[in-house]
Design a protein around this motif. Structure first.
Motif, PDB file in Angstrom:
ATOM      1  N   GLN A 136      56.994  36.976 -49.280  1.00  0.00           N
ATOM      2  CA  GLN A 136      56.450  38.323 -49.458  1.00  0.00           C
ATOM      3  C   GLN A 136      55.217  38.566 -48.579  1.00  0.00           C
ATOM      4  O   GLN A 136      54.413  37.667 -48.345  1.00  0.00           O
ATOM      5  N   ALA A 137      55.089  39.794 -48.133  1.00  0.00           N
ATOM      6  CA  ALA A 137      53.882  40.255 -47.456  1.00  0.00           C
ATOM      7  C   ALA A 137      53.094  41.092 -48.466  1.00  0.00           C
ATOM      8  O   ALA A 137      53.527  42.179 -48.856  1.00  0.00           O
ATOM      9  N   LEU A 138      51.970  40.579 -48.927  1.00  0.00           N
ATOM     10  CA  LEU A 138      51.176  41.266 -49.944  1.00  0.00           C
ATOM     11  C   LEU A 138      50.421  42.434 -49.312  1.00  0.00           C
ATOM     12  O   LEU A 138      49.985  42.364 -48.164  1.00  0.00           O
ATOM     13  N   ASP A 139      50.250  43.499 -50.101  1.00  0.00           N
ATOM     14  CA  ASP A 139      49.481  44.644 -49.609  1.00  0.00           C
ATOM     15  C   ASP A 139      48.068  44.660 -50.176  1.00  0.00           C
ATOM     16  O   ASP A 139      47.327  45.616 -49.995  1.00  0.00           O
ATOM     17  N   GLY A 140      47.700  43.599 -50.889  1.00  0.00           N
ATOM     18  CA  GLY A 140      46.365  43.492 -51.464  1.00  0.00           C
ATOM     19  C   GLY A 140      46.252  42.249 -52.314  1.00  0.00           C
ATOM     20  O   GLY A 140      47.215  41.485 -52.465  1.00  0.00           O
ATOM     21  N   THR A 141      45.092  42.033 -52.861  1.00  0.00           N
ATOM     22  CA  THR A 141      44.849  40.868 -53.700  1.00  0.00           C
ATOM     23  C   THR A 141      45.677  40.951 -54.976  1.00  0.00           C
ATOM     24  O   THR A 141      45.839  42.036 -55.545  1.00  0.00           O
ATOM     25  N   ALA A 165      54.863  16.329 -72.112  1.00  0.00           N
ATOM     26  CA  ALA A 165      55.170  17.763 -72.147  1.00  0.00           C
ATOM     27  C   ALA A 165      53.986  18.458 -72.809  1.00  0.00           C
ATOM     28  O   ALA A 165      53.617  18.113 -73.933  1.00  0.00           O
ATOM     29  N   PHE A 166      53.396  19.405 -72.106  1.00  0.00           N
ATOM     30  CA  PHE A 166      52.180  20.042 -72.614  1.00  0.00           C
ATOM     31  C   PHE A 166      52.151  21.497 -72.181  1.00  0.00           C
ATOM     32  O   PHE A 166      52.900  21.920 -71.294  1.00  0.00           O
ATOM     33  N   THR A 167      51.267  22.273 -72.813  1.00  0.00           N
ATOM     34  CA  THR A 167      51.190  23.708 -72.564  1.00  0.00           C
ATOM     35  C   THR A 167      50.033  24.016 -71.620  1.00  0.00           C
ATOM     36  O   THR A 167      48.902  23.602 -71.868  1.00  0.00           O
ATOM     37  N   MET A 168      50.326  24.728 -70.550  1.00  0.00           N
ATOM     38  CA  MET A 168      49.306  25.085 -69.573  1.00  0.00           C
ATOM     39  C   MET A 168      49.246  26.608 -69.417  1.00  0.00           C
ATOM     40  O   MET A 168      50.262  27.264 -69.227  1.00  0.00           O
ATOM     41  N   ARG A 169      48.063  27.163 -69.546  1.00  0.00           N
ATOM     42  CA  ARG A 169      47.785  28.569 -69.232  1.00  0.00           C
ATOM     43  C   ARG A 169      47.011  28.587 -67.923  1.00  0.00           C
ATOM     44  O   ARG A 169      46.040  27.850 -67.749  1.00  0.00           O
ATOM     45  N   GLU A 170      47.432  29.439 -66.986  1.00  0.00           N
ATOM     46  CA  GLU A 170      46.738  29.547 -65.715  1.00  0.00           C
ATOM     47  C   GLU A 170      46.462  31.009 -65.366  1.00  0.00           C
ATOM     48  O   GLU A 170      47.193  31.910 -65.795  1.00  0.00           O
ATOM     49  N   VAL A 171      45.416  31.192 -64.597  1.00  0.00           N
ATOM     50  CA  VAL A 171      45.129  32.473 -63.955  1.00  0.00           C
ATOM     51  C   VAL A 171      45.090  32.188 -62.463  1.00  0.00           C
ATOM     52  O   VAL A 171      44.392  31.267 -62.015  1.00  0.00           O
ATOM     53  N   VAL A 172      45.860  32.947 -61.692  1.00  0.00           N
ATOM     54  CA  VAL A 172      46.028  32.696 -60.261  1.00  0.00           C
ATOM     55  C   VAL A 172      45.540  33.893 -59.457  1.00  0.00           C
ATOM     56  O   VAL A 172      45.814  35.041 -59.812  1.00  0.00           O
ATOM     57  N   CYS A 173      44.829  33.622 -58.381  1.00  0.00           N
ATOM     58  CA  CYS A 173      44.397  34.653 -57.429  1.00  0.00           C
ATOM     59  C   CYS A 173      45.088  34.399 -56.100  1.00  0.00           C
ATOM     60  O   CYS A 173      45.075  33.272 -55.586  1.00  0.00           O
ATOM     61  N   LEU A 174      45.686  35.433 -55.547  1.00  0.00           N
ATOM     62  CA  LEU A 174      46.258  35.405 -54.200  1.00  0.00           C
ATOM     63  C   LEU A 174      45.545  36.471 -53.383  1.00  0.00           C
ATOM     64  O   LEU A 174      45.545  37.654 -53.763  1.00  0.00           O
ATOM     65  N   GLY A 175      44.911  36.077 -52.286  1.00  0.00           N
ATOM     66  CA  GLY A 175      44.184  37.051 -51.495  1.00  0.00           C
ATOM     67  C   GLY A 175      43.603  36.426 -50.252  1.00  0.00           C
ATOM     68  O   GLY A 175      44.210  35.541 -49.637  1.00  0.00           O
TER      69      GLY A 175
END
Length: 309
Positions: A136-141, A165-175
């Motif tokens: 993909q070509a992102l048009d913004g953050t 086996a464990f539970t992971m919560r993540e927040v991801v930034c692409l920019g």
């Protein structure tokens, strides 16, 4: 009798009284108060993702091996990889399996012909975010939050601390590089406040990813020279959160671009079961003594301009 507040591992018997069952395979069953605490922690982390108005996504339990290998995962972490496969689908394969004992004397599935291991069980929740944006070509953050069950082989397993086996919560930034740097700074500032509100005081420490034969891996050596991973370590040895700067590693590997260049990325990760370990170790096993993680997250969002949770 409930354990009173005291840092350190809580005995299994006391955890069982608030909803834990332990499996020697490195897995846990949660119910009752401990399950409610786990869900409250996850909700709090999802609320913190509102600081960036992150979009929630839900992903499958595995990824194609060919996709993960775009970032050399199998060469870097072969010792931790877990695969999703099945018995060979041909009738001859199935007949041969059924003609045998099915299980061996140790209770394992008897040797049989298996289908190719083309799928890898989720090793970290963020891989799906990059895979979903392949080419993909992102048009913004972009800011994304997701939760998944993650699977990793380890040398040993310890209740709530180190699991298969464990539970992971993540927040991801692409920019851009500047976007990811700002994201990580805000994340650390917000988490410092959150830790204080729930009665924890972890120390931020530089860390490296668990590479196979790390000294033979140039990425490990680079991480030692220029740390890109920092962990919030509780009690001296329990990482309960991490902030990770990937530079353009995933953008290049998954052909994700922004402004014609490989996108940069960063993430914040939380291990839910490790939070149960930290909170019960600090506050005890009486649910009445546990902090309100959801309320703490709401206070952080108000303080940092994220609005009400």
């Amino acid at each position: 009798m409930s354990r009173t507040a005291l840092d350190g591992p809580v005995p299994l018997g006391e955890l069982a009284r608030v909803g834990l069952s332990w499996r020697s395979s490195g897995q846990v069953v949660l119910r009752g108060p401990l399950l409610r605490l786990a869900e409250d922690c996850d909700r709090a982390f999802a609320d913190l993702a509102g600081l960036w108005r992150a979009e929630e996504e839900r992903h499958p339990s595995w990824l194609p091996a060919s996709r993960l290998q775009r970032v050399d995962y199998l060469r870097s972490f072969p010792h931790q990889a877990a695969f999703a496969t099945r018995l060979g689908p041909g009738e001859a394969d199935l007949d041969a399996f059924l003609a045998g004992p099915v299980l061996d004397e140790d209770g394992a599935v008897a040797r049989a012909r298996l289908s190719p291991a083309s799928q890898v069980l989720t090793p970290a929740a963020c891989y799906h975010v990059f895979d979903e944006r392949l080419g993909q070509a992102l048009d913004g953050t972009r800011y994304v939050t997701t939760r998944n069950t993650c699977f990793r082989h380890e040398r040993e397993y310890v209740p709530l601390r180190r699991l298969s086996a464990f539970t992971m919560r993540e927040v991801v930034c692409l920019g851009t590089a500047a976007d990811t740097a700002a994201f990580l700074q805000l994340a650390r500032d917000a988490l410092d406040m959150f830790f204080s509100l729930v009665g924890l005081a972890p120390a931020w420490q530089a860390a490296t990813d668990p590479f196979f034969r790390p000294r033979d891996n140039p990425r490990y050596l680079l991480q030692r020279v220029e740390p890109v991973k920092h962990e919030a370590v509780h009690g001296g040895d329990l990482a309960i959160a991490s902030v990770n700067r990937h530079h353009d590693h995933f953008g290049a590997g998954f052909d994700i671009t922004l402004g014609g260049e490989p996108a940069h990325s960063a993430c914040v990760a939380f291990g839910i079961e490790r939070w149960l370990c930290a909170l019960t170790g600090r506050h005890g096993t009486d649910p009445g003594s546990w902090p309100d993680a959801v309320r703490a997250a709401a206070a952080v969002r108000r303080a940092f301009g994220g609005g009400p949770a």
